[in-house]
Design an enzyme around this catalytic site. Sequence first.
Site, PDB file in Angstrom:
ATOM      1  N   CYS A  67      -0.690   4.491   2.218  1.00 25.90           N
ATOM      2  CA  CYS A  67      -0.691   4.421   3.681  1.00 25.90           C
ATOM      3  C   CYS A  67      -0.128   3.046   4.028  1.00 25.90           C
ATOM      4  O   CYS A  67       1.025   2.777   3.678  1.00 25.90           O
ATOM      5  CB  CYS A  67      -2.054   4.717   4.295  1.00 25.90           C
ATOM      6  SG  CYS A  67      -3.490   4.032   3.448  1.00 25.90           S
ATOM      7  N   SER A  68      -0.905   2.204   4.698  1.00 24.98           N
ATOM      8  CA  SER A  68      -0.376   0.870   5.000  1.00 24.98           C
ATOM      9  C   SER A  68      -1.500  -0.147   5.019  1.00 24.98           C
ATOM     10  O   SER A  68      -1.534  -1.039   5.861  1.00 24.98           O
ATOM     11  CB  SER A  68       0.351   0.869   6.352  1.00 24.98           C
ATOM     12  OG  SER A  68       1.350   1.858   6.415  1.00 24.98           O
ATOM     13  N   CYS A  69      -2.445  -0.019   4.067  1.00 23.07           N
ATOM     14  CA  CYS A  69      -3.580  -0.934   4.019  1.00 23.07           C
ATOM     15  C   CYS A  69      -3.091  -2.375   3.978  1.00 23.07           C
ATOM     16  O   CYS A  69      -2.128  -2.700   3.270  1.00 23.07           O
ATOM     17  CB  CYS A  69      -4.449  -0.634   2.799  1.00 23.07           C
ATOM     18  SG  CYS A  69      -5.217   0.994   2.861  1.00 23.07           S
ATOM     19  N   CYS A  96       0.878  -1.162   0.000  1.00 23.76           N
ATOM     20  CA  CYS A  96       0.000   0.000   0.000  1.00 23.76           C
ATOM     21  C   CYS A  96       0.913   1.208   0.000  1.00 23.76           C
ATOM     22  O   CYS A  96       1.543   1.521   1.005  1.00 23.76           O
ATOM     23  CB  CYS A  96      -0.916   0.010   1.223  1.00 23.76           C
ATOM     24  SG  CYS A  96      -1.854   1.559   1.391  1.00 23.76           S
TER      25      CYS A  96
END
Lengths: 229, 229, 198, 198
Positions: free
Chosen positions: D103-105, D100
């Site tokens: 962000c950090s999905c 991701c």
Amino acid sequence: MDGIHDLGGMQGFGPVIREQNEPVFHAEWEGAVFAMMRAARARKIFNSDEMRHAIERMDPAEYLASSYYERWLAALTRLLAEKGVVTEAETGARPANRARRRAPAAGESQAVVLDRYSTAQSSFRSSNAAPAFAVGQTVVTSNERKPGHTRLPRYARGKRGVIAAQRGTHVFPDASAHGLGDAPQPLYSVRFEAAELWGTGDVDTAAPVYLDLWESYLATVAGPGGDRG
Amino acid sequence: MDGIHDLGGMQGFGPVIREQNEPVFHAEWEGAVFAMMRAARARKIFNSDEMRHAIERMDPAEYLASSYYERWLAALTRLLAEKGVVTEAETGARPANRARRRAPAAGESQAVVLDRYSTAQSSFRSSNAAPAFAVGQTVVTSNERKPGHTRLPRYARGKRGVIAAQRGTHVFPDASAHGLGDAPQPLYSVRFEAAELWGTGDVDTAAPVYLDLWESYLATVAGPGGDRG
Amino acid sequence: MGKFHPNVDKYVVSRVRALESILLDRGILPADAVDRIVQMYESDTGPQYGARAVAKAWTNPTFKRRLLTNSTAALSELGLEYDQLIVVENTDAVHNLVVCTLCSCYPWPVLGFPPNWYKSPAYRARAVSEPRALLKELGLEVPSEREIRVWDSSSEMRYMVLPQKPDGVDGFTEERLLPLITRDSLIGVATPLPAGGA
Amino acid sequence: MGKFHPNVDKYVVSRVRALESILLDRGILPADAVDRIVQMYESDTGPQYGARAVAKAWTNPTFKRRLLTNSTAALSELGLEYDQLIVVENTDAVHNLVVCTLCSCYPWPVLGFPPNWYKSPAYRARAVSEPRALLKELGLEVPSEREIRVWDSSSEMRYMVLPQKPDGVDGFTEERLLPLITRDSLIGVATPLPAGGA
């Protein structure tokens, strides 16, 4: 926004370091931040798109200097202030050691200690509108530079790709992050060839990128490959 | 490289703050860094393109957290180490308070205290090659993603512009920063319309950007406005 | 000092001192170089050459033409050997603004040291993509119909703005004009001071 | 703790404590929420559901087809209500990698908490543009003729890799396969452990 969070393709970050036997939380305060975020979300003080956008609005230097949960803390503090729940002055003025957890009442945290996933969180929305693009169709992404939240990364702006799958109709983050409701749109999986994204240099052509993109990010292209050939 | 230094168009940095009655140096150490950089350049330990690339290779978080002369210090330390002049271990091991300036010998610093500009520093090179592009011609910039130093900013990659002026033949930074000599090329001033660079959103169309670009960054476009119309 | 280096100064100072002592020992840095360079730049900095060139251009049309078309020749008349300058003229139709998005390139020989704001990420990021809004924040309203040309200093060529002459200075000598010509007006983030303002 | 926050911990801890006490006072944060959430996630984390789904897919072709075409139905057979997962299959022709960049999905319901490296700027920056070189650095050599599909999680859909079954596990039960299926193999930065390796 073309913020510091939009990291795809950036060079200069060095190696990826994997920690062996990584703990769930690296410090007690990380768990507290996680729990507070859960609580705020359960109370519907803000939604996930607003939370992402609050992280994006951090000062770029602070963003890069911060760890993951420091970013969460910054976003949480900012949103609680913006929503009028806790002012930044209150957070700063409160003595640091005042947090004393009361003895828990049985079942009290039920509303907050969520299941790991609840379908109430689903981004799917029902729709009568038929998707505008078909699988296999070539599309070009928007080159629009938005001031607010968007999920079209900078590296895929103004690029050609092929619709790989239709993904149903979903909440539109560009609206949802700004208090404009769900404004659902068809979502597509779009395949981009590496040469389209990264140019003609020393590029690994057998490494396409797939992005999930909302219909309003996309436009049709004349001809199967478009007029660029 | 698509590094953190390539800031053009990035959002989220907030206001520009002007300091009133700004001093030339904000601290004594800034003057020392400036002088050391001058001395290293005068001794031809590295060139200006190598210096810029050393700054670009800083860790992105450190780059943004650093002031201008902190970046110079980082680049100077790195280049002195890479050129085998002063190892990083030496810099770290040296006691902090050992710098004692000897009484100056008259005229000693002449080679280092340079004139403000010397034509020896000029980037112009003589050439018999005629420039490939004419004023008024539409060109498209390279979309190549280079691992090393380049002076084509990311925001102007793969974009169409019009040759506004020929600028003569100049040292090519993409070569010069990597020990590959001057490799001179014709240089052009290229005008880019704002909508081409920043897309179709809320864009100030009466704000074109002019970039100086080397010939190998540019390619011809079919037709006067090109096939994109 | 970086905004997010709470204790950076001591650490930086100690590294600078250590490097300085090594370069002194090796004869790379002459013993008096730091003092002389600092003294020289602290006493001789600022936009003297740039302002002088503009004052002369405002009073001398043939000099102005040379400055705009062959700045090397024009600057040599002022005693400066400098072959990398392009001078861009503000008119009722065009306002010019100078930036360097990739580092902080700046015409030192004519303008002196760049101010910190010119080197800041905020200026470098915003000047190219939202110049009119940025200038407004800085107190300079450029009418929406006036084109803003942003000169991003990507090569070794350097840019200086030739601002429009203020009203009410007809007949002023170069010497009377000089104090009106601020550094910021030569970068394009301000106009010269008004005739009575200096 | 940020790399460049030498003394961040104390400062952050004090801000967290202050905010926690305010949210407790206002009834937004129940008194036992922090302890219960931390305890719950520290005891129940990791890729159990993801690994279980893969083990079942390796031994049951019709389940595998459902997992790849209708993961919601497949996961509900494992007791998990989750309608946002896309499972992508590794083959001799295609290797899949999940990231991701914005962000950090990460698919928490099937893989647990994301590791720090997955959330790092280095991984987010490099996975899309130089996946093969990055995987090689991480110890996974993907043959140059094998396509690497990078799934950048830009929507609320989440991605999990169905890795190729290791050699020599024919006839293994789901329970014997489970320990071979590491979290990293479900992200695409590793292959499952070899049959004798767990």
